[in-house]
Design a protein around this motif. Structure first.
Motif, PDB file in Angstrom:
ATOM      1  N   VAL A 176       0.862  -1.188   0.000  1.00  0.00           N
ATOM      2  CA  VAL A 176       0.000   0.000   0.000  1.00  0.00           C
ATOM      3  C   VAL A 176       0.896   1.236   0.000  1.00  0.00           C
ATOM      4  O   VAL A 176       2.052   1.176   0.412  1.00  0.00           O
ATOM      5  CB  VAL A 176      -0.943   0.049   1.234  1.00  0.00           C
ATOM      6  CG1 VAL A 176      -1.932  -1.109   1.223  1.00  0.00           C
ATOM      7  CG2 VAL A 176      -0.148   0.052   2.544  1.00  0.00           C
ATOM      8  N   ASP A 177       0.349   2.342  -0.483  1.00  0.00           N
ATOM      9  CA  ASP A 177       1.076   3.612  -0.456  1.00  0.00           C
ATOM     10  C   ASP A 177       0.154   4.682  -1.025  1.00  0.00           C
ATOM     11  O   ASP A 177      -1.002   4.391  -1.367  1.00  0.00           O
ATOM     12  CB  ASP A 177       2.378   3.546  -1.256  1.00  0.00           C
ATOM     13  CG  ASP A 177       3.486   4.431  -0.670  1.00  0.00           C
ATOM     14  OD1 ASP A 177       3.138   5.511  -0.129  1.00  0.00           O
ATOM     15  OD2 ASP A 177       4.659   4.049  -0.755  1.00  0.00           O
ATOM     16  N   VAL A 178       0.657   5.893  -1.120  1.00  0.00           N
ATOM     17  CA  VAL A 178      -0.091   6.967  -1.775  1.00  0.00           C
ATOM     18  C   VAL A 178       0.599   7.297  -3.092  1.00  0.00           C
ATOM     19  O   VAL A 178       1.828   7.289  -3.184  1.00  0.00           O
ATOM     20  CB  VAL A 178      -0.212   8.226  -0.885  1.00  0.00           C
ATOM     21  CG1 VAL A 178      -1.239   8.004   0.211  1.00  0.00           C
ATOM     22  CG2 VAL A 178       1.132   8.624  -0.285  1.00  0.00           C
ATOM     23  N   ALA A 179      -0.198   7.544  -4.119  1.00  0.00           N
ATOM     24  CA  ALA A 179       0.333   7.729  -5.470  1.00  0.00           C
ATOM     25  C   ALA A 179       0.756   9.166  -5.724  1.00  0.00           C
ATOM     26  O   ALA A 179       0.013  10.112  -5.445  1.00  0.00           O
ATOM     27  CB  ALA A 179      -0.726   7.322  -6.490  1.00  0.00           C
ATOM     28  N   MET A 180       1.949   9.311  -6.256  1.00  0.00           N
ATOM     29  CA  MET A 180       2.481  10.607  -6.662  1.00  0.00           C
ATOM     30  C   MET A 180       2.849  10.531  -8.146  1.00  0.00           C
ATOM     31  O   MET A 180       3.589   9.629  -8.552  1.00  0.00           O
ATOM     32  CB  MET A 180       3.730  10.957  -5.848  1.00  0.00           C
ATOM     33  CG  MET A 180       3.533  10.947  -4.353  1.00  0.00           C
ATOM     34  SD  MET A 180       2.499  12.310  -3.756  1.00  0.00           S
ATOM     35  CE  MET A 180       2.618  12.063  -1.980  1.00  0.00           C
ATOM     36  N   ASP A 181       2.331  11.442  -8.941  1.00  0.00           N
ATOM     37  CA  ASP A 181       2.653  11.460 -10.367  1.00  0.00           C
ATOM     38  C   ASP A 181       2.424  12.863 -10.926  1.00  0.00           C
ATOM     39  O   ASP A 181       2.155  13.809 -10.170  1.00  0.00           O
ATOM     40  CB  ASP A 181       1.838  10.409 -11.134  1.00  0.00           C
ATOM     41  CG  ASP A 181       0.328  10.585 -10.984  1.00  0.00           C
ATOM     42  OD1 ASP A 181      -0.126  11.724 -10.717  1.00  0.00           O
ATOM     43  OD2 ASP A 181      -0.410   9.594 -11.138  1.00  0.00           O
ATOM     44  N   ASP A 182       2.515  12.988 -12.227  1.00  0.00           N
ATOM     45  CA  ASP A 182       2.356  14.305 -12.854  1.00  0.00           C
ATOM     46  C   ASP A 182       0.955  14.876 -12.656  1.00  0.00           C
ATOM     47  O   ASP A 182       0.764  16.098 -12.678  1.00  0.00           O
ATOM     48  CB  ASP A 182       2.651  14.217 -14.355  1.00  0.00           C
ATOM     49  CG  ASP A 182       4.130  13.974 -14.642  1.00  0.00           C
ATOM     50  OD1 ASP A 182       4.946  14.190 -13.726  1.00  0.00           O
ATOM     51  OD2 ASP A 182       4.446  13.558 -15.765  1.00  0.00           O
ATOM     52  N   ASN A 183      -0.026  13.990 -12.472  1.00  0.00           N
ATOM     53  CA  ASN A 183      -1.413  14.449 -12.355  1.00  0.00           C
ATOM     54  C   ASN A 183      -1.715  15.166 -11.041  1.00  0.00           C
ATOM     55  O   ASN A 183      -2.649  15.964 -10.965  1.00  0.00           O
ATOM     56  CB  ASN A 183      -2.376  13.268 -12.520  1.00  0.00           C
ATOM     57  CG  ASN A 183      -2.333  12.685 -13.911  1.00  0.00           C
ATOM     58  OD1 ASN A 183      -2.608  13.362 -14.885  1.00  0.00           O
ATOM     59  ND2 ASN A 183      -1.964  11.409 -14.013  1.00  0.00           N
TER      60      ASN A 183
END
Length: 330
Positions: free
Chosen positions: A285-292
């Motif tokens: 599990v984790d939190v998503a980090m991306d360009d969006n």
């Protein structure tokens, strides 16, 4: 010599074909369908990755109602599919029965424990990912009121909510978390209209960030947030791209990895039954980090998440698991 070489090549090809034929993977999705943009779709992505890497086809099936569960599972097992993965806790009762009848078939179930010698049970520490999502929600909130929309009102989904609440409240006792659920039947996973209505009601009560754990229903929650100029938080799959700049993050739950590993380990003859628990430390599990969502995440937020992740992994912070006692202390 030439004849011998051709014979060896033909034998090798036959052996490879026979080996591939022995691996007949299958996956059965839960209600909401494989393109729900969330839980089921994550499972589908894991199966697709396996197919892309190995060239081995798999069977899949989308049930339309609960009555189809045992029939679908039994059909796949009787057809010789192996391994068979079930996405979702609701498969447990049927798996208990069918796994005993097909002891040579390997099964994997996600989000529930079934204690059988030929079953792999994959469960996640959703509360740990929820804690991180809660920190981001609280730091992004201007009103200090955030909210949660769950799908079916069951302990597993309260597990998401409790971790989230703990993360929010770790920022201060003056933060408020609103909590609501779509329903008490499996239909709760596939009602985006109702999900949107609940989110709008929470916005009217002051929430400016909403996190959902509601399967296909959550698509409506995220849409409502985007329409209202609020922030949504996705779940299971990375949903940041559904509304770029309007989805703060997604609490990613690696259902895809669970499916991929079940298929691949069966192929490699390393499949092991028993309980697999995947949390932050296991990259489950984790939190998503991306360009969006890059423009929404400040350096301060990133630092807070890095610290929380390290503290949880070291044991300095222990996130309560709602499933242990069905209470939430936050």
């Amino acid at each position: 010599m030439k004849k011998t070489l051709l014979t060896l090549l033909a034998t090798a090809a036959m052996s490879a074909s026979a080996f591939a034929a022995d691996i007949k993977p299958a996956i059965i999705y839960d209600l909401g369908g494989k393109f729900d943009k969330s839980f089921n779709e994550a499972a589908f992505n894991g199966a697709e990755k396996f197919k892309a890497e190995t060239g081995i086809e798999y069977r899949d099936f989308e049930i339309a109602n609960d009555a189809q569960r045992e029939q679908a599972l039994r059909r796949f097992a009787s057809d010789g599919n192996n391994p068979i993965v079930m996405a979702g806790f609701s498969w447990a009762a049927q798996l208990e029965k069918v796994a005993a009848e097909y002891p040579d078939t390997k099964f994997a179930i996600i989000d529930m424990v079934v204690d059988k010698p030929n079953v792999r049970s994959v469960v996640f520490k959703e509360e740990e990912g929820g804690w991180l999502a809660g920190i981001l929600a609280g730091m992004a909130s201007k009103s200090k009121t955030v909210s949660f929309v769950g799908g079916m009102d069951i302990p597993l989904i309260h597990k998401f909510a409790c971790g989230y609440t703990g993360g929010v409240k770790s920022l201060g006792a003056d933060y408020k978390v609103l909590e609501a659920y779509t329903g008490t039947t499996p239909d709760a996973w596939n009602d985006p209209v109702k999900g949107g209505e609940i989110a709008k009601s929470q916005f009217d009560q002051g929430s400016d960030v909403v996190y959902h754990a509601a399967g296909g229903t959550g698509v409506g929650v995220l849409q409502a947030a985007a329409d209202a100029g609020k922030l949504g938080i996705g779940v299971d799959s990375n949903q940041n791209a559904l509304h770029p700049g309007k989805v703060l993050t997604s609490m990613v739950k690696r259902v895809d990895v669970a499916v991929y590993d079940a298929f691949m380990s069966a192929k490699d003859d390393t499949f092991k039954p028993g309980i697999n628990v995947l949390g932050l430390k296991e990259s489950g599990v984790d939190v998503a980090m991306d360009d969006n969502n890059a423009a929404l995440i400040t350096a301060e937020m990133k630092a807070a998440i890095d610290k929380a992740r390290a503290d949880i992994n070291s044991g300095a912070v222990k996130v309560h698991d709602y499933m242990t006692d069905e209470t939430c202390p936050y």
